[in-house]
Design a protein around this motif. Structure first.
Motif, PDB file in Angstrom:
ATOM      1  N   THR A 219       0.924  -1.616   0.196  1.00 28.46           N
ATOM      2  CA  THR A 219       0.092  -0.525   0.051  1.00 28.46           C
ATOM      3  C   THR A 219       1.034   1.163   0.340  1.00 28.46           C
ATOM      4  OG1 THR A 219       0.101   0.049   2.291  1.00 28.46           O
ATOM      5  CG2 THR A 219      -1.925  -1.166   1.179  1.00 28.46           C
ATOM      6  N   HIS A 220       1.639   1.570   0.107  1.00 30.22           N
ATOM      7  CA  HIS A 220       3.044   2.416   0.269  1.00 30.22           C
ATOM      8  C   HIS A 220       4.028   2.101  -0.431  1.00 30.22           C
ATOM      9  CE1 HIS A 220      -0.229   3.177   3.546  1.00 30.22           C
ATOM     10  NE2 HIS A 220       0.379   3.986   3.598  1.00 30.22           N
ATOM     11  N   CYS A 221       4.665   3.524  -0.557  1.00 26.00           N
ATOM     12  CA  CYS A 221       6.289   3.334  -1.132  1.00 26.00           C
ATOM     13  C   CYS A 221       7.909   3.103  -0.524  1.00 26.00           C
ATOM     14  CB  CYS A 221       6.475   4.811  -2.151  1.00 26.00           C
ATOM     15  SG  CYS A 221       7.914   4.980  -3.223  1.00 26.00           S
ATOM     16  N   PRO A 222       8.101   2.369  -1.040  1.00 30.32           N
ATOM     17  CA  PRO A 222       9.168   1.773  -0.812  1.00 30.32           C
ATOM     18  C   PRO A 222      10.053   2.695  -0.481  1.00 30.32           C
ATOM     19  CG  PRO A 222       9.528   0.689  -2.583  1.00 30.32           C
ATOM     20  CD  PRO A 222       8.021   1.299  -2.479  1.00 30.32           C
ATOM     21  N   LYS A 223       9.870   3.905  -1.502  1.00 39.36           N
ATOM     22  CA  LYS A 223      11.759   4.724  -1.470  1.00 39.36           C
ATOM     23  C   LYS A 223      11.058   6.164  -0.420  1.00 39.36           C
ATOM     24  CE  LYS A 223      13.401   5.828  -5.382  1.00 39.36           C
ATOM     25  NZ  LYS A 223      13.886   6.385  -6.351  1.00 39.36           N
ATOM     26  N   CYS A 224       9.243   6.668  -0.712  1.00 39.92           N
ATOM     27  CA  CYS A 224       9.374   7.564   0.076  1.00 39.92           C
ATOM     28  C   CYS A 224       8.037   7.544   1.439  1.00 39.92           C
ATOM     29  CB  CYS A 224       8.870   8.896  -1.065  1.00 39.92           C
ATOM     30  SG  CYS A 224       6.763   9.139  -1.447  1.00 39.92           S
ATOM     31  N   GLY A 225       7.129   6.694   1.268  1.00 39.93           N
ATOM     32  CA  GLY A 225       6.718   5.757   2.591  1.00 39.93           C
ATOM     33  C   GLY A 225       5.246   6.786   2.311  1.00 39.93           C
TER      34      GLY A 225
ATOM     35  N   ARG B 230      -0.975  -3.743 -18.185  1.00 43.11           N
ATOM     36  CA  ARG B 230      -0.996  -4.400 -16.853  1.00 43.11           C
ATOM     37  C   ARG B 230      -1.223  -2.936 -15.764  1.00 43.11           C
ATOM     38  NH1 ARG B 230       0.542 -10.319 -15.625  1.00 43.11           N
ATOM     39  NH2 ARG B 230       0.085  -9.418 -13.378  1.00 43.11           N
ATOM     40  N   GLU B 231      -1.816  -2.586 -14.858  1.00 46.67           N
ATOM     41  CA  GLU B 231      -1.871  -2.399 -13.798  1.00 46.67           C
ATOM     42  C   GLU B 231      -1.104  -2.468 -12.919  1.00 46.67           C
ATOM     43  OE1 GLU B 231      -5.633  -3.012 -11.770  1.00 46.67           O
ATOM     44  OE2 GLU B 231      -6.090  -0.873 -12.900  1.00 46.67           O
ATOM     45  N   ARG B 232      -0.136  -1.308 -12.743  1.00 48.80           N
ATOM     46  CA  ARG B 232       1.416  -0.960 -11.759  1.00 48.80           C
ATOM     47  C   ARG B 232       0.895  -0.126 -10.509  1.00 48.80           C
ATOM     48  NH1 ARG B 232       3.469  -5.396 -13.828  1.00 48.80           N
ATOM     49  NH2 ARG B 232       4.109  -5.461 -16.181  1.00 48.80           N
ATOM     50  N   LEU B 233       1.338  -0.755  -9.762  1.00 48.69           N
ATOM     51  CA  LEU B 233       2.155   0.169  -8.172  1.00 48.69           C
ATOM     52  C   LEU B 233       2.632   1.648  -8.770  1.00 48.69           C
ATOM     53  CD1 LEU B 233       1.764  -2.690  -6.110  1.00 48.69           C
ATOM     54  CD2 LEU B 233       0.155  -1.072  -5.886  1.00 48.69           C
ATOM     55  N   VAL B 234       2.334   3.202  -8.667  1.00 49.45           N
ATOM     56  CA  VAL B 234       2.583   3.511  -8.474  1.00 49.45           C
ATOM     57  C   VAL B 234       2.938   4.748  -7.494  1.00 49.45           C
ATOM     58  CG1 VAL B 234       2.729   5.240 -10.465  1.00 49.45           C
ATOM     59  CG2 VAL B 234       1.800   3.682 -10.806  1.00 49.45           C
ATOM     60  N   CYS B 235       3.935   4.855  -7.237  1.00 52.96           N
ATOM     61  CA  CYS B 235       3.297   6.743  -6.245  1.00 52.96           C
ATOM     62  C   CYS B 235       2.975   7.385  -6.283  1.00 52.96           C
ATOM     63  CB  CYS B 235       5.057   6.430  -5.832  1.00 52.96           C
ATOM     64  SG  CYS B 235       4.799   7.383  -4.138  1.00 52.96           S
ATOM     65  N   ARG B 236       1.677   7.939  -5.457  1.00 53.48           N
ATOM     66  CA  ARG B 236       1.307   9.070  -6.238  1.00 53.48           C
ATOM     67  C   ARG B 236       1.680  10.381  -5.892  1.00 53.48           C
ATOM     68  NH1 ARG B 236      -2.931   6.739  -7.772  1.00 53.48           N
ATOM     69  NH2 ARG B 236      -4.200   5.906  -6.468  1.00 53.48           N
ATOM     70  N   ALA B 237       3.759   9.749  -5.059  1.00 53.53           N
ATOM     71  CA  ALA B 237       4.078  11.556  -4.766  1.00 53.53           C
ATOM     72  C   ALA B 237       5.527  11.544  -5.321  1.00 53.53           C
ATOM     73  CB  ALA B 237       4.381  11.570  -3.046  1.00 53.53           C
TER      74      ALA B 237
ATOM     75  N   ARG C  71       6.161   9.163  -8.059  1.00 54.20           N
ATOM     76  CA  ARG C  71       6.317   8.197  -9.198  1.00 54.20           C
ATOM     77  C   ARG C  71       7.068   7.269  -9.374  1.00 54.20           C
ATOM     78  NH1 ARG C  71       1.617   8.944 -10.314  1.00 54.20           N
ATOM     79  NH2 ARG C  71       1.833   8.288 -12.480  1.00 54.20           N
ATOM     80  N   PHE C  72       7.477   6.358  -8.123  1.00 55.54           N
ATOM     81  CA  PHE C  72       8.621   5.397  -8.692  1.00 55.54           C
ATOM     82  C   PHE C  72       7.672   4.345  -8.780  1.00 55.54           C
ATOM     83  CE2 PHE C  72       9.231   2.009  -5.959  1.00 55.54           C
ATOM     84  CZ  PHE C  72      10.561   1.005  -6.192  1.00 55.54           C
ATOM     85  N   VAL C  73       7.259   3.214  -9.910  1.00 54.13           N
ATOM     86  CA  VAL C  73       6.908   2.350 -10.249  1.00 54.13           C
ATOM     87  C   VAL C  73       7.491   1.219  -9.013  1.00 54.13           C
ATOM     88  CG1 VAL C  73       6.474   0.983 -12.062  1.00 54.13           C
ATOM     89  CG2 VAL C  73       6.104   3.369 -12.651  1.00 54.13           C
ATOM     90  N   PHE C  74       6.376   0.645  -8.811  1.00 55.16           N
ATOM     91  CA  PHE C  74       6.776  -0.958  -7.835  1.00 55.16           C
ATOM     92  C   PHE C  74       6.631  -2.166  -8.693  1.00 55.16           C
ATOM     93  CE2 PHE C  74       6.057  -2.015  -3.284  1.00 55.16           C
ATOM     94  CZ  PHE C  74       7.650  -3.744  -3.798  1.00 55.16           C
ATOM     95  N   LEU C  75       8.076  -2.490  -9.327  1.00 54.55           N
ATOM     96  CA  LEU C  75       7.517  -4.027 -10.145  1.00 54.55           C
ATOM     97  C   LEU C  75       7.641  -4.261  -9.194  1.00 54.55           C
ATOM     98  CD1 LEU C  75       9.390  -2.593 -13.366  1.00 54.55           C
ATOM     99  CD2 LEU C  75       7.594  -2.807 -12.944  1.00 54.55           C
ATOM    100  N   TYR C  76       6.321  -5.367  -9.256  1.00 59.82           N
ATOM    101  CA  TYR C  76       6.131  -6.619  -7.864  1.00 59.82           C
ATOM    102  C   TYR C  76       6.576  -8.191  -8.425  1.00 59.82           C
ATOM    103  CZ  TYR C  76       4.541  -9.888  -4.416  1.00 59.82           C
ATOM    104  OH  TYR C  76       4.472 -10.651  -3.048  1.00 59.82           O
TER     105      TYR C  76
END
Ligand SMILES: [Zn+2]
Length: 179
Positions: free
Chosen positions: A14-20, A31-38, A40-45
């Protein structure tokens, strides 16, 4: 070979590993990807990479009995996960030394498969291996290390992983000349 795809990993974080800050789903390509709202880090799982050794001597294969917290007491082929800063062959040589006390030389890749565990998706790489030194002694998270004749393996319900069982079945039928 059939397999069951893993449940969507995107639901797990649920939270960005770079900025929290909060992650959201955005369509990228197909595909749907997890992207940080703040930030913009793309979390490739992605799956984790695991390595395991098929070490056979005199028609018997080396297995380890698992300690630790994940499927303890059950047998598997020795090996483990590859660290991010580690070559996968180095990882298996290290794991063999830690878990079995043996120094090994790796041969060719015998099989590659997905492990769809409930807990995680890992990609396993099974190498042929040969002993070049050391003394057999269980260590690290293995509580026992023992050779089993290929025609007298532990019963299915004492093996930790379906994929190890399948790979050993393959090896019994086609791999004896390859080791
Ligand atoms: Zn972020």
């Amino acid at each position: 070979m059939t397999s069951t795809p893993h449940p969507d990993g995107n639901a797990r974080y649920t939270h960005c590993p770079k900025c929290g800050m909060a992650l959201g789903l955005e369509v990228r390509g197909e595909r749907e990807r997890l992207v940080c709202r703040a930030c913009r880090f793309v979390f490739l799982y992605n799956p984790n990479v695991g390595v395991a050794a098929i070490l056979v001597e005199d028609g018997a294969v080396l297995l380890t009995r698992r300690g630790g917290s994940f499927r303890p007491g059950l047998w598997d082929l020795p090996g483990g996960f590859v660290e991010y800063d580690e070559d996968l062959r180095d990882a298996l040589v290290r794991e063999m030394r830690e878990e079995t006390g043996l120094d090994v030389e790796l041969g060719r890749v015998f099989e590659v498969r997905s492990n769809f565990f409930p807990e995680r998706h890992s990609v396993g790489v099974w190498f042929l291996a040969r002993r070049v030194g050391g003394t057999l002694a269980a260590g690290d998270d293995a509580i026992e290390a023992r050779f089993f004749p290929l025609d007298a393996l532990p019963p299915d319900d004492e093996m930790a992983f379906e994929t190890d069982r399948a790979v050993l079945a393959m090896f019994r039928t086609e791999g004896l000349d390859a080791s």
